[in-house]
Design a protein around this motif. Structure first.
Motif, short mmCIF file in Angstrom:
data_model
loop_
_atom_site.label_atom_id
_atom_site.label_comp_id
_atom_site.label_asym_id
_atom_site.label_seq_id
_atom_site.Cartn_x
_atom_site.Cartn_y
_atom_site.Cartn_z
N ALA A 193 35.29 -0.02 -19.36
CA ALA A 193 34.45 1.13 -19.69
C ALA A 193 34.49 2.16 -18.57
O ALA A 193 34.46 1.82 -17.39
CB ALA A 193 33.01 0.65 -19.91
N ASP B 166 34.74 0.46 -28.93
CA ASP B 166 33.70 0.80 -27.95
C ASP B 166 32.40 1.15 -28.66
O ASP B 166 31.31 0.77 -28.20
CB ASP B 166 34.14 1.99 -27.10
N SER B 167 32.49 1.88 -29.76
CA SER B 167 31.29 2.24 -30.52
C SER B 167 30.60 1.00 -31.07
O SER B 167 29.37 0.90 -31.01
CB SER B 167 31.66 3.18 -31.67
N CYS C 268 28.78 -0.70 -28.19
CA CYS C 268 27.58 0.05 -27.78
C CYS C 268 26.46 -0.06 -28.81
O CYS C 268 25.30 -0.30 -28.45
CB CYS C 268 27.92 1.50 -27.52
#
Length: 176
Positions: free
Chosen positions: A67, A151-152, A155
């Motif tokens: 990240a 990544d979404s 998260c």
């Protein structure tokens, strides 16, 4: 949730239990990989396409780190470290899904994280870096690091876990 393979058959494993959560993880993984392959086929490295002026672009970026490009310049060992970490966490998440499959919000969070972790692990194993393509920015002054569907998922899953931790009943709150 029932997935119909044809009009006559359904997949009973997905009606309850851990199967439906694994199906969501698989959906995140498929969307992530398909979007990355599409962007890589359509864009040259660093190329940008403005979608919403002053706010949202598509671009092709490679991230050999984690990240925010953490350890991106570490010399290559991070590829194996982050791949092993993602695979280890994925095994643990499957264990947690088996144990907590009836807890909807928690299981959904774990599913999103699982799909995202595997999506980025596949990139690292096959390519040595993660393909990022979503770019959020403000005017030409501030740019959030490029990210992807995996990544979404990670998260959103993490946010759901935090929400779940505040809404979870403690043993003293349960009624008999």
């Amino acid at each position: 949730m029932t997935i119909y393979l044809s009009r006559a058959r359904s997949v009973p494993m997905l009606k309850s239990g851990v199967g439906r959560w694994l199906a969501i993880a698989l959906l995140v993984l498929i969307l992530d990989q398909a979007s990355k392959h599409t962007i890589e086929a359509l864009f040259q490295f660093g190329e940008q396409l403005t979608i919403i002026p002053g706010f949202f672009n598509l671009t092709l970026a490679y991230n050999p780190g984690a990240a925010f490009s953490f350890l991106a310049d570490a010399g290559g060992w991070q590829r194996y470290f982050f791949t092993a970490l993602a695979l280890g966490v994925s095994v643990f998440i499957v264990f947690l899904l088996k144990k907590h499959h009836a807890e909807t919000r928690y299981a959904l969070a774990m599913s999103l994280i699982l799909g995202g972790a595997l999506g980025n692990a596949i990139d690292r194993m096959l390519l040595g870096h993660v393909i990022d393509f979503i770019q959020i920015h403000y005017q030409q002054r501030w740019y959030y690091p490029a990210f992807n569907i995996a990544d979404s998922g990670i998260c959103v899953g993490a946010v759901l876990m935090v929400i779940d931790s505040f809404r979870r009943e403690t043993p003293s709150e349960k009624t008999v």
